[in-house]
Design a protein around this motif. Structure first.
Motif, PDB file in Angstrom:
ATOM      1  N   UNK A   1       0.830  -1.213   0.000  1.00  0.00           N
ATOM      2  CA  UNK A   1       0.000   0.000   0.000  1.00  0.00           C
ATOM      3  C   UNK A   1       0.859   1.255   0.000  1.00  0.00           C
ATOM      4  N   UNK A   2       1.921   1.237   0.815  1.00  0.00           N
ATOM      5  CA  UNK A   2       2.808   2.408   0.875  1.00  0.00           C
ATOM      6  C   UNK A   2       3.511   2.598  -0.466  1.00  0.00           C
ATOM      7  N   UNK A   3       3.947   1.494  -1.082  1.00  0.00           N
ATOM      8  CA  UNK A   3       4.621   1.591  -2.382  1.00  0.00           C
ATOM      9  C   UNK A   3       3.654   2.114  -3.441  1.00  0.00           C
ATOM     10  N   UNK A   4       2.408   1.635  -3.408  1.00  0.00           N
ATOM     11  CA  UNK A   4       1.414   2.119  -4.374  1.00  0.00           C
ATOM     12  C   UNK A   4       1.141   3.601  -4.156  1.00  0.00           C
ATOM     13  N   UNK A   5       1.110   3.999  -2.891  1.00  0.00           N
ATOM     14  CA  UNK A   5       0.880   5.414  -2.598  1.00  0.00           C
ATOM     15  C   UNK A   5       2.022   6.262  -3.155  1.00  0.00           C
ATOM     16  N   UNK A   6       3.256   5.764  -2.977  1.00  0.00           N
ATOM     17  CA  UNK A   6       4.405   6.490  -3.532  1.00  0.00           C
ATOM     18  C   UNK A   6       4.264   6.599  -5.046  1.00  0.00           C
ATOM     19  N   UNK A   7       3.841   5.510  -5.671  1.00  0.00           N
ATOM     20  CA  UNK A   7       3.645   5.544  -7.129  1.00  0.00           C
ATOM     21  C   UNK A   7       2.602   6.595  -7.511  1.00  0.00           C
ATOM     22  N   UNK A   8       1.469   6.585  -6.770  1.00  0.00           N
ATOM     23  CA  UNK A   8       0.382   7.512  -7.082  1.00  0.00           C
ATOM     24  C   UNK A   8       0.867   8.958  -6.992  1.00  0.00           C
ATOM     25  N   UNK A   9       1.732   9.242  -6.004  1.00  0.00           N
ATOM     26  CA  UNK A   9       2.232  10.613  -5.843  1.00  0.00           C
ATOM     27  C   UNK A   9       3.148  10.989  -7.013  1.00  0.00           C
ATOM     28  N   UNK A  10       4.058  10.066  -7.370  1.00  0.00           N
ATOM     29  CA  UNK A  10       4.978  10.346  -8.477  1.00  0.00           C
ATOM     30  C   UNK A  10       4.183  10.511  -9.782  1.00  0.00           C
ATOM     31  N   UNK A  11       3.198   9.646  -9.969  1.00  0.00           N
ATOM     32  CA  UNK A  11       2.344   9.681 -11.149  1.00  0.00           C
ATOM     33  C   UNK A  11       1.626  11.034 -11.244  1.00  0.00           C
ATOM     34  N   UNK A  12       1.151  11.510 -10.101  1.00  0.00           N
ATOM     35  CA  UNK A  12       0.447  12.796 -10.075  1.00  0.00           C
ATOM     36  C   UNK A  12       1.392  13.934 -10.456  1.00  0.00           C
TER      37      UNK A  12
ATOM     38  N   UNK B   1      -1.626  11.704   6.675  1.00  0.00           N
ATOM     39  CA  UNK B   1      -2.539  10.869   5.893  1.00  0.00           C
ATOM     40  C   UNK B   1      -3.550  11.718   5.140  1.00  0.00           C
ATOM     41  N   UNK B   2      -4.140  12.683   5.836  1.00  0.00           N
ATOM     42  CA  UNK B   2      -5.119  13.564   5.187  1.00  0.00           C
ATOM     43  C   UNK B   2      -4.448  14.403   4.120  1.00  0.00           C
ATOM     44  N   UNK B   3      -3.226  14.889   4.425  1.00  0.00           N
ATOM     45  CA  UNK B   3      -2.531  15.740   3.461  1.00  0.00           C
ATOM     46  C   UNK B   3      -2.268  14.972   2.164  1.00  0.00           C
ATOM     47  N   UNK B   4      -1.796  13.721   2.291  1.00  0.00           N
ATOM     48  CA  UNK B   4      -1.520  12.925   1.091  1.00  0.00           C
ATOM     49  C   UNK B   4      -2.816  12.692   0.317  1.00  0.00           C
ATOM     50  N   UNK B   5      -3.881  12.317   1.050  1.00  0.00           N
ATOM     51  CA  UNK B   5      -5.161  12.029   0.392  1.00  0.00           C
ATOM     52  C   UNK B   5      -5.680  13.267  -0.333  1.00  0.00           C
ATOM     53  N   UNK B   6      -5.569  14.435   0.313  1.00  0.00           N
ATOM     54  CA  UNK B   6      -6.083  15.668  -0.297  1.00  0.00           C
ATOM     55  C   UNK B   6      -5.221  16.057  -1.507  1.00  0.00           C
TER      56      UNK B   6
END
Ligand code: HEM
Ligand code: FES
Lengths: 259, 249
Positions: free
Chosen positions: A44-55, A232-237
């Motif tokens: 999940x953490x790795x996917x989140x990192x991917x999502x941030x880089x992708x964004x 967590x909220x900051x990343x989600x937002x």
């Protein structure tokens, strides 16, 4: 003629007795609830990192066609490395989903007779709907890949009467015209509503997931918890607002095609 | 006070069970919840009916035997309170109260509101101990324990093993129980030699008993009559991770 009597040579050096090898040592991580949850957290953490880089990559659309198209070319030019990254990502994604679903099924069977009256005291809605938001993300990701990676969903009519597959669009330098592809993609209201809805699901999933990962890794504490929740909220937002901004910028005409 | 009770009745392990309604009349607000049930049972016995079976022992909040889910909350609505220490003044006259047993595969109902919690005992047997030879009493200060560690160990040791954490958990996970037992010993010098094995074995036994997994929702902490913090689950996760990556055994 070698002797049939066992010799010292037959012993492998630095060895363990049977059942104590690497496999037996790592297997509990996959089989126990705590171990599985750890892996859900790692993936999940790795996917989140991917999502941030992708964004961050996607946001290049705001600095113009050259910026995003050259970034896309850079990724394409990675060649075999890109494929390694793609398979790595797929592996993480599948592992995350499979383990999360297995845990969910397990905990469902852990309470065969439900409560007649059930109260919730402090569990957040997000934490109780991880499987729902997760499966919605899965459905979206399948669509997203079919749409922008495989080009199965939309064709565009640049010159009247002539339809081209989105992925065949080229800019003046002959690179894939990701800028125009994205704009035409989000000009379709149905498609962009789907994207916005998916961002909503991802937002809810991450609003619990990111902070939860710290607890899973044993890196939470009463002192750090407020900061971790805020992160967590900051990343989600950030993920939700960032991705939605692109769709909305196309809708409002802030981002326009060059042709 | 007058109350309308909806109570889970189940003859034995095989009976599917059902909810039944009872009226509790002339209840004093100063009674404990269990005393209220005693009253109801008196009446049931006088009428020649089977009394409602429920678990209890010390009735002073220290043994962890009482175990009722009241209106969907393990040990009832009051924070940090066992149901034997819950008083009727916390309820309103004329209130409808739903009373159920702990619900988990690992806590099979024996009768009515009584469940079999030996799964928790087996988790303790799997590792919730220290293997030391007892000999002559040690000198009190021979084994230094820093004050903060002693306090933390004591906070964890406050667990009375009632199982409310698993009853309250959406996944029927008893992780707060396991975490309290693991952390209690992990903060004391006597617990160190077996620290790695203990956490692995207790988690394994917890899973084998059929409890669910912890998904960090913290319902357990809210239900715990001893207000055990989920920071002990953090500790358990940390110890488990360390036990998994350590090159020992
Ligand atoms: C197919 C899609 C997905 C499904 C079905 C899914 C499902 C789940 C479930 C059920 C959990 C909760 C595990 C538990 O507490 O029991 C979870 C946790 C998590 N997910 Fe997903 N998820 C999906 C996609 C994603 C994606 C794309 C990301 C990242 C952007 C992500 C990030 C996380 C994180 C960070 C956690 C928290 C792990 C923890 O608590 O340690 N998930 N996921
Ligand atoms: S009866 Fe002992 S804690 Fe309630």
């Amino acid at each position: 003629m070698p002797s049939s009597v066992p010799t010292k040579r037959q012993l492998t050096p630095n060895s363990l007795p049977p059942g104590k090898g690497l496999l037996a040592w790592t297997l509990p991580v996959f089989s126990t609830t705590v171990g599985s949850k750890l892996l859900v957290g790692v993936t999940g953490a790795a996917l989140t990192a991917f999502v941030i880089v992708h964004l961050i990559g996607n946001l290049k659309i705001f600095s113009g066609p050259d910026s995003i198209n050259s970034y896309a070319k850079f990724l394409k030019d990675l060649g075999p490395l890109l494929w390694i990254m793609r398979f790595g990502l797929l592996f993480l994604f599948v592992l995350h989903i499979v383990l999360a679903i297995r845990l969910k099924l397990r905990s469902r069977s852990a309470r065969p007779v439900p409560y007649v009256s059930e109260a919730t005291i402090q569990a957040s809605v997000a934490s109780r709907t991880m499987i729902v938001t997760g499966l919605a993300i899965l459905a979206y990701v399948v669509f997203h890949v079919a749409h922008f990676t495989l080009g199965w969903v939309q064709s565009v009519e640049i010159t009247p009467g002539i339809y081209t597959n989105m992925l065949d669009l080229r800019d003046v330098e002959g690179r894939a015209d990701v800028y125009t592809i994205m704009i035409y993609g989000f000009r379709n209201p149905l498609v962009s509503i789907l994207y916005l809805a998916a961002q909503g699901f991802l937002f809810v999933h991450l609003s619990h997931g990111v902070a939860s990962t710290f607890q899973t890794f044993g890196a939470n504490s009463p002192r750090w918890q407020p900061a971790i929740r805020a992160l967590g909220w900051a990343v989600a937002i950030f993920v939700c607002v960032g991705n939605s901004a692109i769709v909305l910028a196309v809708w409002t005409g802030y981002l326009k095609p060059l042709i | 006070m007058k109350l309308f009770l909806h109570v889970w009745r189940q003859k034995d392990r095989t009976d599917p069970g059902r909810m039944e309604t009872y009226n509790a009349e002339d209840i004093s607000p100063d009674m404990s919840f269990l005393e209220m049930l005693d009253e109801v049972n008196e009446k049931l016995i006088q009428e020649g009916n089977e009394p409602i079976a429920f678990d209890h022992d010390c009735r002073e909040g220290i043994c962890g035997t009482c175990s009722l889910v009241i209106n969907g909350m393990a040990h009832g609505p009051e924070r940090g309170t066992t149901v034997c220490q819950l008083h009727m003044r916390k309820f309103q006259d004329g209130e409808r109260i739903v009373i159920e047993p702990w619900r988990a595969k690992a806590f099979p109902v024996i009768r009515d509101l009584i469940v079999d919690r030996s799964s928790l005992d087996r988790i303790i047997q799997a590792g919730g101990f220290v293997s030391v030879n007892t000999g002559g009493a040690h000198d009190g200060n021979a084994l230094p324990v820093p004050k903060p560690n002693a306090e933390t160990a004591m906070d964890a040791a406050a667990c009375i093993g009632c199982g409310a954490c698993a009853a309250a958990c959406k996944n029927a996970s008893a992780m707060l129980f396991v975490a309290a037992k693991v952390s209690h010993l992990a903060h004391l010098p006597q617990g160190q030699p077996e620290r790695s094995q203990r956490v692995k074995k207790m988690v394994e036994q917890h899973d084998q008993e059929g409890f669910g997994h912890c998904s960090n929702q913290y319902e357990c902490e809210a239900a715990c009559p001893k207000e055990i913090s989920v920071k002990f689950i953090t500790q358990l996760n940390r110890d488990y991770l360390r036990a998994c990556v350590s090159a020992k055994d």
